[in-house]
Scaffold this motif. Sequence first.
Motif, PDB file in Angstrom:
ATOM      1  N   ILE A  14      -5.536   1.660 -37.008  1.00  0.00           N
ATOM      2  CA  ILE A  14      -5.219   3.071 -36.747  1.00  0.00           C
ATOM      3  C   ILE A  14      -3.735   3.332 -36.948  1.00  0.00           C
ATOM      4  O   ILE A  14      -3.347   4.356 -37.535  1.00  0.00           O
ATOM      5  N   LEU A  15      -2.894   2.414 -36.497  1.00  0.00           N
ATOM      6  CA  LEU A  15      -1.453   2.548 -36.754  1.00  0.00           C
ATOM      7  C   LEU A  15      -1.181   2.593 -38.252  1.00  0.00           C
ATOM      8  O   LEU A  15      -0.351   3.381 -38.728  1.00  0.00           O
ATOM      9  N   GLY A  40      -5.401  12.185 -43.790  1.00  0.00           N
ATOM     10  CA  GLY A  40      -5.720  13.485 -43.218  1.00  0.00           C
ATOM     11  C   GLY A  40      -6.337  13.419 -41.841  1.00  0.00           C
ATOM     12  O   GLY A  40      -6.009  14.210 -40.958  1.00  0.00           O
ATOM     13  N   ARG A  41      -7.246  12.466 -41.644  1.00  0.00           N
ATOM     14  CA  ARG A  41      -7.914  12.315 -40.352  1.00  0.00           C
ATOM     15  C   ARG A  41      -8.159  10.847 -40.073  1.00  0.00           C
ATOM     16  O   ARG A  41      -8.330  10.040 -41.000  1.00  0.00           O
ATOM     17  N   VAL A  42      -8.191  10.511 -38.794  1.00  0.00           N
ATOM     18  CA  VAL A  42      -8.555   9.162 -38.362  1.00  0.00           C
ATOM     19  C   VAL A  42      -9.669   9.284 -37.332  1.00  0.00           C
ATOM     20  O   VAL A  42      -9.504   9.948 -36.310  1.00  0.00           O
ATOM     21  N   ASP A  81      -8.095   5.268 -26.492  1.00  0.00           N
ATOM     22  CA  ASP A  81      -6.723   4.995 -26.065  1.00  0.00           C
ATOM     23  C   ASP A  81      -5.720   5.097 -27.209  1.00  0.00           C
ATOM     24  O   ASP A  81      -4.524   4.939 -26.993  1.00  0.00           O
ATOM     25  N   TYR A  82      -6.203   5.332 -28.430  1.00  0.00           N
ATOM     26  CA  TYR A  82      -5.340   5.331 -29.605  1.00  0.00           C
ATOM     27  C   TYR A  82      -5.189   6.745 -30.182  1.00  0.00           C
ATOM     28  O   TYR A  82      -5.844   7.684 -29.746  1.00  0.00           O
ATOM     29  N   ASP A  83      -4.353   6.858 -31.194  1.00  0.00           N
ATOM     30  CA  ASP A  83      -4.057   8.148 -31.816  1.00  0.00           C
ATOM     31  C   ASP A  83      -5.103   8.473 -32.880  1.00  0.00           C
ATOM     32  O   ASP A  83      -4.906   8.222 -34.065  1.00  0.00           O
ATOM     33  N   VAL A  84      -6.231   9.002 -32.439  1.00  0.00           N
ATOM     34  CA  VAL A  84      -7.319   9.355 -33.351  1.00  0.00           C
ATOM     35  C   VAL A  84      -7.666  10.836 -33.191  1.00  0.00           C
ATOM     36  O   VAL A  84      -7.354  11.464 -32.182  1.00  0.00           O
TER      37      VAL A  84
END
Length: 205
Positions: free
Chosen positions: A162-163, A171-173, A182-185
């Motif tokens: 994800i990082l 554009g999207r994760v 807990d992550y940047d999604v």
Amino acid sequence: MNEVVLFDNDGVLVDSLDVTDRAWTQWSEEYGLDPAEVLGGIHGRPAWMSMEVLLPPEQRAEGLERIVEIELAGSHDLRPIPGAVELLDSIPADRAAIFTSATHALGLARLTSAGIPIPKVLLTAEDVTLGKPEPEGWITAARLLGAKPADAVVLEDSRNGILAARAAGVGRVIGVGEATRDYDVDAVVPDLTACRWDGERLVVD
């Protein structure tokens, strides 16, 4: 341009978390390392990068050869993540790619064992200079599909992946599995049955 869909492999397409953890636990014990500490850092990262953290220089080549041997031996009778086969089958061949931190042999063995359709673009740890969490692999996968990272959606289950996707500017994760909350999604799905291709882009139900 239609969106392109970039998949991680382990934990996203193939249910291989337990197999991976068992392999690295065995490897850790053979090298006198704490399995819990090792398992805390290896997911989503190429094995050779893990060797640079875990072993002194003179042991790294041997250590890498050994973990590949153990992982390949365990790559049979694997199951696909629910919805993985159906989703990949629904996306045009020039709109999907896989980027895995595994070696080509291991990645192919796991995909084949789980019955995952293999797209034309399959990138592995051997195809990039720097693996996850660096962005090179996701940027390259999008480029090989004729797209910019901003036109891509990445499906990932690991923090390192994800990082890497965020660093690539995709554009999207989409996080696969509850741990990714807990992550940047942008969204979290339990598995790929919650995703579908509508002819232009990936839709999360």
